[in-house]
Design an enzyme around this catalytic site. Structure first.
Site, PDB file in Angstrom:
ATOM      1  N   LYS A  93       0.815  -1.219   0.000  1.00  0.00           N
ATOM      2  CA  LYS A  93       0.000   0.000   0.000  1.00  0.00           C
ATOM      3  C   LYS A  93       0.848   1.268   0.000  1.00  0.00           C
ATOM      4  O   LYS A  93       0.609   2.190  -0.785  1.00  0.00           O
ATOM      5  CB  LYS A  93      -0.920   0.027   1.230  1.00  0.00           C
ATOM      6  CG  LYS A  93      -1.960  -1.053   1.303  1.00  0.00           C
ATOM      7  CD  LYS A  93      -2.885  -0.872   2.492  1.00  0.00           C
ATOM      8  CE  LYS A  93      -2.193  -0.984   3.842  1.00  0.00           C
ATOM      9  NZ  LYS A  93      -1.596  -2.305   4.083  1.00  0.00           N
ATOM     10  N   ASN A 111      -2.911   6.089   5.779  1.00  0.00           N
ATOM     11  CA  ASN A 111      -2.388   5.112   6.731  1.00  0.00           C
ATOM     12  C   ASN A 111      -0.977   5.411   7.225  1.00  0.00           C
ATOM     13  O   ASN A 111      -0.644   5.129   8.368  1.00  0.00           O
ATOM     14  CB  ASN A 111      -2.427   3.720   6.088  1.00  0.00           C
ATOM     15  CG  ASN A 111      -2.076   2.615   7.043  1.00  0.00           C
ATOM     16  OD1 ASN A 111      -2.591   2.552   8.146  1.00  0.00           O
ATOM     17  ND2 ASN A 111      -1.183   1.734   6.625  1.00  0.00           N
ATOM     18  N   HIS A 158      -3.926  -9.225  10.186  1.00  0.00           N
ATOM     19  CA  HIS A 158      -4.740  -8.582  11.223  1.00  0.00           C
ATOM     20  C   HIS A 158      -5.901  -9.460  11.692  1.00  0.00           C
ATOM     21  O   HIS A 158      -6.964  -8.953  12.064  1.00  0.00           O
ATOM     22  CB  HIS A 158      -5.289  -7.234  10.717  1.00  0.00           C
ATOM     23  CG  HIS A 158      -4.223  -6.251  10.368  1.00  0.00           C
ATOM     24  ND1 HIS A 158      -3.291  -5.804  11.294  1.00  0.00           N
ATOM     25  CD2 HIS A 158      -3.924  -5.638   9.190  1.00  0.00           C
ATOM     26  CE1 HIS A 158      -2.479  -4.934  10.693  1.00  0.00           C
ATOM     27  NE2 HIS A 158      -2.833  -4.832   9.429  1.00  0.00           N
TER      28      HIS A 158
END
Length: 388
Positions: A93, A111, A158
């Site tokens: 990302k 982020n 996650h």
């Protein structure tokens, strides 16, 4: 309004609301006893920082009372008039978002780096903005609609937060849900299904590119292909894209060469906080002798795929942190170093001319560091202090 979580995102959200003369109550993410629930009295909205889990007491109580819960990027989207490119995925990302920002001369937020709300009032209204989006940030979006939405990949990560791969996947795919036929959804070749009505653009690592990318590794060719597809959807010319692919220098803590000592190179891949990211790093150095540093805090991942991928070029594996025992069980003949300083010291003492000491932990950093950035900076400091 109540802003929950007072790190970078929460502070930016509160400041953006206060600039509009909105009365804001601020709460630290650790709050949650019965007295704290009084913070919800009179609140018409709760803005949640990405570090705050959905089951936090104040969040659960807000939902029970019918108080809307927004992520910080939902608030930023509603406040900013700017067109957005959203970039999500398990890995790549930051590199892809920064690469797009470089190609398009656009600010990057989300982020890593600046919170989206930090751009409120700081950029011209028509300026394109690239927004890197984690699954945590996408948990509570409602109207969020990027003009171009990019999904790079989807692999287990996650699971300690989301509880299942399905819930993690749902969070990621919410990036597409509000898109219309006027928007573009950039996805890996063959990926299905994609919610929303956007025009679909696919990419793969085999795509012809207008220039060879500057960064090494198969995964970075995939990132370059995704950036190319997204930049084209945003209106960039192939000439712009070619220049950006050639000249981009990468991001800190992602396969970052931080020093060479005695013919040994030291590579900081602290941002590899999951197994899939570490596998990509190993693939990038599969033709070179590597001493690998693994370990950190738990995320509920299986280390068996990592163990299976270690080829004969991996001369030694040094394990550190909370997951050291799990890694040692999965990977035979590991060297228990305990902490990063000891791992670097031992790897440096044993490394031979031409070898690479690679920090690619495959784990989060919260057992011994504030975040992956602090871990990467400590690795750099340790390397800088090695004898020449």
């Amino acid at each position: 309004m109540l802003v929950l979580g007072l790190a970078r995102s929460g502070l930016a959200a509160a400041a953006a609301l206060e600039r509009r003369d909105v009365e804001v109550a601020r709460a630290d993410r650790e709050l949650g006893n019965e007295g704290d629930l009084g913070l919800l009295d009179g609140a018409g909205l709760l803005v949640k920082s990405p570090g705050v889990p959905g089951e936090a007491p104040l969040v659960s109580a807000a939902r029970e009372r019918g108080i809307p819960v927004w992520s910080e990027v939902e608030l930023g989207y509603r406040l900013l008039p700017n067109p957005l490119i959203g970039v999500t995925g398990t890995n790549g990302k930051t590199t892809t978002a920064e690469w797009l920002g470089f190609i398009l001369a656009a600010p990057v937020a989300g982020n890593v780096g600046r919170a989206l709300c930090e751009l409120d009032g700081a950029v011209e209204p028509q300026q394109l903005v690239v927004c890197e989006l984690s699954s945590f940030q996408l948990e509570d979006v409602h109207q969020f609609r990027p003009h171009v939405a990019v999904l790079l990949n989807l692999e287990p990560d996650h699971l300690d937060r989301h509880g299942s791969l399905e819930a993690y996947r749902d969070a990621k795919l919410s990036i597409f849900e509000n898109q219309t036929s006027e928007d573009a959804a950039v996805v890996p070749s063959g990926f299905d299904p994609v919610p929303g009505d956007a025009a679909r653009a696919e990419f793969s690592g085999d795509d012809p590119l207008p220039a060879e990318p500057s960064l090494r590794g198969v995964h970075n060719r995939e990132n370059a292909a995704a950036a190319t597809a997204a930049a084209r959807a945003a209106g960039a010319t192939d000439e712009q894209i070619a220049q950006g692919l050639r000249e981009f220098q990468g991001v800190p803590h992602r396969l970052e060469l931080v020093g060479e000592r005695g013919g040994v190179r030291y590579v900081n891949d602290s941002k590899a906080t999951n197994v899939a990211a570490a596998l990509r790093a190993l693939a990038a150095y599969e033709d070179e002798p590597v001493r690998l540093i693994l370990g950190g805090s738990r995320k509920g991942e299986d280390f068996a795929p990592l163990a299976a991928a270690l080829g004969p070029n991996v001369r030694a594996v040094y394990v550190i942190g909370e997951t050291a025992d799990e890694l040692a069980r999965a990977i035979p003949d590991t060297i228990r170093a305990g902490d990063l300083a000891t791992a670097v010291e031992r790897a440096a003492a044993a490394a031979q001319l031409g070898e690479v000491v690679l920090l690619s932990p495959a784990c989060a950093s919260y057992d011994q560091f504030r975040d992956f950035e602090e871990r990467g900076e400590e690795f750099k400091r340790l390397v800088a202090n090695l004898p020449m």
